[in-house]
Design an enzyme around this catalytic site. Structure first.
Site, PDB file in Angstrom:
ATOM      1  N   GLU A  22      -3.589  -5.417   2.617  1.00 18.17           N
ATOM      2  CA  GLU A  22      -3.347  -3.979   2.764  1.00 18.17           C
ATOM      3  C   GLU A  22      -4.228  -3.401   3.867  1.00 18.17           C
ATOM      4  O   GLU A  22      -5.381  -3.801   4.034  1.00 18.17           O
ATOM      5  CB  GLU A  22      -3.655  -3.204   1.473  1.00 18.17           C
ATOM      6  N   THR A  23      -3.680  -2.438   4.593  1.00 17.87           N
ATOM      7  CA  THR A  23      -4.452  -1.592   5.494  1.00 17.87           C
ATOM      8  C   THR A  23      -4.228  -0.146   5.071  1.00 17.87           C
ATOM      9  O   THR A  23      -3.085   0.291   4.910  1.00 17.87           O
ATOM     10  CB  THR A  23      -4.030  -1.784   6.959  1.00 17.87           C
TER      11      THR A  23
END
Length: 254
Positions: free
Chosen positions: A44-45
């Site tokens: 995830e970012t």
């Protein structure tokens, strides 16, 4: 724009779940955020603009992410940008985050009810084991196995799991050193196995609270990196608590 890599749900660097956190200084396009997430190539970012928080895997945007929320809060607290409670506006509503005196960060997330279902076609073959119970939350399958050892040693066929009708597959069992254990496989959103998954515990917390007759529990996610999540089931909410460590910080030049 400032960019950080944070290991979440751990107090030790190179453990837990790494997330990238991008502090936006102006609005950007969805395509740009997706490109940055693909470049970072982490599960995830997170992108924060004001109080608006969004999360992208390398392949898609998701509506809820625990470890990247924890990572974002950790960045704000550790840099001095915040000191008290935080409220993030997200696709899953307002998420409240706070830092405890022991430096654990607590997040208030929506609980996900799990409804018993029959074993979906292809699931048992993809996992290579026989489930004890199978349930489904709104998006994910929750599969209980016979022991923590079985969960730890599981070597599923990831390509076959991608054919199962679910966003992701959570496998879980009673714990030995913790109340329960889990692993999380989400090939359909570009994450073959997530190291530590806060959003999965929105389903695991009510599931095991009902099974064990207690609302406050500790879960261990048995990925290669591993991580610990403290959970409290509170009606239609779940409180998730954990630590985080900043590994890298820098400047995004594009």
């Amino acid at each position: 724009m400032r960019l950080f890599t944070v290991d979440a749900f751990t107090g030790t660097a190179f453990k837990g779940n790494p997330a990238a956190v991008c502090l936006l200084d102006s609005p950007v396009t969805d395509r740009w955020m997706q490109s940055v997430a693909a470049e970072m190539n982490l599960s995830e970012t997170a992108f924060l603009l004001g109080d608006s928080l969004r999360w992208f895997t390398p392949a898609v945007e998701v509506t809820l992410c625990g470890h990247a929320t924890l990572a974002t809060a950790h960045v704000l607290y550790s840099t001095g940008a915040a000191t008290g409670p935080l409220e993030f506006s997200t696709a899953s509503g307002t998420l409240t985050v706070n830092r405890r005196p022991d430096d654990m960060i607590t997040m208030d997330f929506p609980a996900k009810d799990v409804t018993p279902v029959a074993v979906p076609p292809g699931l048992e073959k993809a996992l290579g084991v026989t489930p004890v119970r199978v349930g489904k939350s709104r998006l994910d399958l929750l599969v209980e196995l016979d022991s923590a050892e079985t969960v730890r040693d599981l070597t599923p066929d990831i390509a076959a799991l991608a054919e199962v009708d679910a966003r992701a597959v959570i496998v879980t069992a009673l714990g030995t050193d913790t109340d329960f254990v889990s692993r999380f496989f989400a090939p359909n959103v570009g994450v073959p196995e997530d190291p530590v998954t806060g959003s999965a515990h929105c389903a695991l917390a009510p599931y095991w609270a009902a099974r064990l007759g207690r609302t406050s529990l500790v879960g261990a996610q048995l990925s290669k990196r591993g991580g610990i999540i403290h959970v409290t089931h509170a009606g239609d909410r779940v409180h998730l608590a954990g630590q985080a460590v900043t590994v890298m910080s820098g400047t995004l030049h594009v």
